[in-house]
Design an enzyme around this catalytic site. Structure first.
Site, PDB file in Angstrom:
ATOM      1  N   ASP A  30       0.826  -1.215   0.000  1.00 57.79           N
ATOM      2  CA  ASP A  30       0.000   0.000   0.000  1.00 57.79           C
ATOM      3  C   ASP A  30       0.861   1.267   0.000  1.00 57.79           C
ATOM      4  O   ASP A  30       1.965   1.268   0.541  1.00 57.79           O
ATOM      5  CB  ASP A  30      -0.919  -0.038   1.235  1.00 57.79           C
ATOM      6  CG  ASP A  30      -2.110   0.904   1.104  1.00 57.79           C
ATOM      7  OD1 ASP A  30      -2.371   1.389  -0.014  1.00 57.79           O
ATOM      8  OD2 ASP A  30      -2.774   1.134   2.132  1.00 57.79           O
ATOM      9  N   ASN A  32       1.253   3.450  -2.944  1.00 59.71           N
ATOM     10  CA  ASN A  32       1.775   3.900  -4.249  1.00 59.71           C
ATOM     11  C   ASN A  32       1.266   5.294  -4.615  1.00 59.71           C
ATOM     12  O   ASN A  32       2.015   6.127  -5.132  1.00 59.71           O
ATOM     13  CB  ASN A  32       1.351   2.934  -5.365  1.00 59.71           C
ATOM     14  CG  ASN A  32       1.967   1.569  -5.229  1.00 59.71           C
ATOM     15  OD1 ASN A  32       2.862   1.373  -4.413  1.00 59.71           O
ATOM     16  ND2 ASN A  32       1.496   0.621  -6.021  1.00 59.71           N
ATOM     17  N   ARG A  43      -0.929   8.932  -9.905  1.00 63.19           N
ATOM     18  CA  ARG A  43      -0.959   7.695  -9.106  1.00 63.19           C
ATOM     19  C   ARG A  43      -0.298   6.532  -9.852  1.00 63.19           C
ATOM     20  O   ARG A  43       0.367   5.690  -9.254  1.00 63.19           O
ATOM     21  CB  ARG A  43      -2.408   7.331  -8.755  1.00 63.19           C
ATOM     22  CG  ARG A  43      -3.117   8.380  -7.912  1.00 63.19           C
ATOM     23  CD  ARG A  43      -4.557   7.957  -7.622  1.00 63.19           C
ATOM     24  NE  ARG A  43      -4.597   6.644  -7.023  1.00 63.19           N
ATOM     25  CZ  ARG A  43      -4.382   6.392  -5.732  1.00 63.19           C
ATOM     26  NH1 ARG A  43      -4.141   7.380  -4.902  1.00 63.19           N
ATOM     27  NH2 ARG A  43      -4.432   5.165  -5.282  1.00 63.19           N
ATOM     28  N   HIS A  47       2.400   3.294  -9.042  1.00 62.84           N
ATOM     29  CA  HIS A  47       2.247   1.849  -9.296  1.00 62.84           C
ATOM     30  C   HIS A  47       3.455   1.325 -10.083  1.00 62.84           C
ATOM     31  O   HIS A  47       3.959   0.231  -9.795  1.00 62.84           O
ATOM     32  CB  HIS A  47       0.958   1.563 -10.075  1.00 62.84           C
ATOM     33  CG  HIS A  47      -0.288   1.981  -9.335  1.00 62.84           C
ATOM     34  ND1 HIS A  47      -0.473   1.727  -7.996  1.00 62.84           N
ATOM     35  CD2 HIS A  47      -1.408   2.642  -9.740  1.00 62.84           C
ATOM     36  CE1 HIS A  47      -1.650   2.205  -7.619  1.00 62.84           C
ATOM     37  NE2 HIS A  47      -2.239   2.765  -8.655  1.00 62.84           N
ATOM     38  N   TRP A  79     -11.900  -2.173  -7.934  1.00 64.52           N
ATOM     39  CA  TRP A  79     -12.626  -1.941  -9.203  1.00 64.52           C
ATOM     40  C   TRP A  79     -13.357  -0.596  -9.182  1.00 64.52           C
ATOM     41  O   TRP A  79     -13.724  -0.062 -10.227  1.00 64.52           O
ATOM     42  CB  TRP A  79     -13.643  -3.067  -9.470  1.00 64.52           C
ATOM     43  CG  TRP A  79     -13.036  -4.376  -9.871  1.00 64.52           C
ATOM     44  CD1 TRP A  79     -13.046  -5.534  -9.146  1.00 64.52           C
ATOM     45  CD2 TRP A  79     -12.341  -4.688 -11.093  1.00 64.52           C
ATOM     46  NE1 TRP A  79     -12.393  -6.542  -9.829  1.00 64.52           N
ATOM     47  CE2 TRP A  79     -11.957  -6.044 -11.027  1.00 64.52           C
ATOM     48  CE3 TRP A  79     -12.004  -3.948 -12.231  1.00 64.52           C
ATOM     49  CZ2 TRP A  79     -11.252  -6.686 -12.056  1.00 64.52           C
ATOM     50  CZ3 TRP A  79     -11.307  -4.585 -13.255  1.00 64.52           C
ATOM     51  CH2 TRP A  79     -10.938  -5.928 -13.155  1.00 64.52           C
ATOM     52  N   ARG A  81     -12.117   2.215  -8.432  1.00 63.07           N
ATOM     53  CA  ARG A  81     -11.218   3.346  -8.732  1.00 63.07           C
ATOM     54  C   ARG A  81     -11.505   3.884 -10.133  1.00 63.07           C
ATOM     55  O   ARG A  81     -12.128   3.192 -10.950  1.00 63.07           O
ATOM     56  CB  ARG A  81      -9.763   2.879  -8.623  1.00 63.07           C
ATOM     57  CG  ARG A  81      -9.402   2.515  -7.192  1.00 63.07           C
ATOM     58  CD  ARG A  81      -7.926   2.301  -7.021  1.00 63.07           C
ATOM     59  NE  ARG A  81      -7.628   1.996  -5.636  1.00 63.07           N
ATOM     60  CZ  ARG A  81      -6.440   2.074  -5.075  1.00 63.07           C
ATOM     61  NH1 ARG A  81      -5.407   2.446  -5.799  1.00 63.07           N
ATOM     62  NH2 ARG A  81      -6.259   1.777  -3.810  1.00 63.07           N
ATOM     63  N   LEU A 141       9.994 -21.031  -4.622  1.00 62.16           N
ATOM     64  CA  LEU A 141       9.066 -20.074  -4.007  1.00 62.16           C
ATOM     65  C   LEU A 141       7.790 -20.054  -4.820  1.00 62.16           C
ATOM     66  O   LEU A 141       7.829 -19.977  -6.054  1.00 62.16           O
ATOM     67  CB  LEU A 141       9.697 -18.665  -4.014  1.00 62.16           C
ATOM     68  CG  LEU A 141       8.780 -17.502  -3.628  1.00 62.16           C
ATOM     69  CD1 LEU A 141       8.424 -17.572  -2.141  1.00 62.16           C
ATOM     70  CD2 LEU A 141       9.445 -16.155  -3.929  1.00 62.16           C
ATOM     71  N   ARG A 194       1.896  -4.918   6.204  1.00 60.37           N
ATOM     72  CA  ARG A 194       1.199  -3.870   5.460  1.00 60.37           C
ATOM     73  C   ARG A 194       2.043  -2.612   5.509  1.00 60.37           C
ATOM     74  O   ARG A 194       2.484  -2.182   6.578  1.00 60.37           O
ATOM     75  CB  ARG A 194      -0.189  -3.566   6.031  1.00 60.37           C
ATOM     76  CG  ARG A 194      -0.898  -2.494   5.180  1.00 60.37           C
ATOM     77  CD  ARG A 194      -2.361  -2.305   5.493  1.00 60.37           C
ATOM     78  NE  ARG A 194      -2.964  -1.407   4.483  1.00 60.37           N
ATOM     79  CZ  ARG A 194      -4.225  -1.429   4.110  1.00 60.37           C
ATOM     80  NH1 ARG A 194      -5.052  -2.295   4.646  1.00 60.37           N
ATOM     81  NH2 ARG A 194      -4.678  -0.579   3.192  1.00 60.37           N
ATOM     82  N   ARG A 200      -5.059  -1.706   8.881  1.00 58.81           N
ATOM     83  CA  ARG A 200      -6.288  -2.469   8.648  1.00 58.81           C
ATOM     84  C   ARG A 200      -6.025  -3.597   7.665  1.00 58.81           C
ATOM     85  O   ARG A 200      -4.998  -3.632   6.996  1.00 58.81           O
ATOM     86  CB  ARG A 200      -7.428  -1.545   8.168  1.00 58.81           C
ATOM     87  CG  ARG A 200      -7.092  -0.737   6.928  1.00 58.81           C
ATOM     88  CD  ARG A 200      -8.278   0.105   6.451  1.00 58.81           C
ATOM     89  NE  ARG A 200      -7.827   1.017   5.412  1.00 58.81           N
ATOM     90  CZ  ARG A 200      -7.476   2.290   5.631  1.00 58.81           C
ATOM     91  NH1 ARG A 200      -7.554   2.801   6.841  1.00 58.81           N
ATOM     92  NH2 ARG A 200      -7.049   3.037   4.636  1.00 58.81           N
TER      93      ARG A 200
END
Ligand code: IPE
Ligand code: IPE
Ligand code: MG
Length: 256
Positions: A30, A32, A43, A47, A79, A81, A141, A194, A200
């Site tokens: 979170d 970006n 924005r 990303h 979705w 956004r 991994l 986070r 949250r």
């Protein structure tokens, strides 16, 4: 992959106990948008810069011997956004997969997704399928991308399939529910990270994180690097996990 003693030494150099590396780490990537805003950019610029942090987290997980890394890349709620941002995120996903999949495969990374991927554009679905197929034999991994994912969506799907299976109410157990989740063959995450200072869960792995340790970092995702990842593991190793029980003198959970 390197020998056990190399792994042990590397962990020690980072101040980590090689015998207590989490098998499964889950990350809510979170911040970006705020990272880009601080730079007066769009924005989407945030990303794009978040991709480097994905790469660094994958590398760190490989070096430490983490076996499953789940990255929350796009939630059901995302979705909502603006269309331009959603479109850019989908394009970025396809471009990144095309560019990075052979490198991931070379490193022993197997790729898969959880979430309502049928809702993604066809080009994304096709690339994801290709990437999953071409890496399916890798076993260092497992990189799990949560895409169009939310825990409530997953639980509704699980309930539907349990009902469709014709099971009687008295035969529904916690194991049956876990077996109908998208993560059925993955151990629950021991650690969830986070970034960006938010505290949250945002509809992420609610069932699977019943006893997960949480590490909240104030760093915005594009600035989250190897040191931050290792710092989160160190924080995890300082936790005392009790699972509702009590600890004996060896710090193991006592059983009757
Ligand atoms: C996380 O960064 C990436 C996605 C949710 C896709 P954000 O886009 O949520 O950035 P902030 O939280 O607005 O800063
Ligand atoms: C959670 O971040 C989802 C992902 C990182 C993909 P959000 O930025 O969407 O969450 P909220 O809106 O701050 O809770
Ligand atoms: Mg956010």
């Amino acid at each position: 992959m390197d020998s056990n003693s190399d792994h042990h030494e590397r962990c020690e150099a980072w101040g980590l106990d090689s015998s207590r590396i989490p098998k499964h780490v889950a990350i809510i990537m979170d911040g970006n948008g705020r990272w880009a805003k601080e730079r007066g950019e769009s924005r989407v610029f945030g990303h794009i810069n978040g991709i480097d942090s994905v790469r660094l987290s994958v590398e760190s997980a490989l070096e430490l011997g983490v076996k499953h890394l789940t990255l929350y890349a796009f939630s059901t709620e995302n979705w909502n956004r603006p269309k331009e941002e959603v479109d850019a995120l989908m394009d970025l996903l396809v471009d990144t997969l095309v560019k990075e999949v052979s490198e991931l495969s070379n490193k022993g990374v197997r790729l898969r997704t959880i979430g309502d991927t049928a809702a993604l554009p066809d080009s994304c679905q096709a690339q994801l399928k290709k990437a999953a197929e071409s890496t399916s034999h890798q076993n260092q991994l497992e990189l799990i991308l949560a895409l169009s994912y939310s825990s409530k969506w997953e639980m509704v799907e699980a309930v539907k399939s349990i009902i469709a299976s014709g099971r009687k109410a008295e035969d529904v157990t916690a194991e049956v529910i876990a077996d109908h989740l998208t993560t059925k063959d993955v151990p629950d995450p021991e650690l969830m990270i986070r970034t960006s200072g938010e505290h949250r869960i945002s509809n992420f792995l609610l069932w699977q994180m019943a006893y997960t340790e949480f590490h909240f970092s104030s760093v915005l995702w594009p600035d989250f690097g190897k040191e931050e990842f290792i710092g989160a593991i160190r924080d995890y190793q300082n936790r005392e996990r009790r699972f509702g029980g009590v600890l004996d003198t060896n710090h193991n959970v006592q059983t009757k």
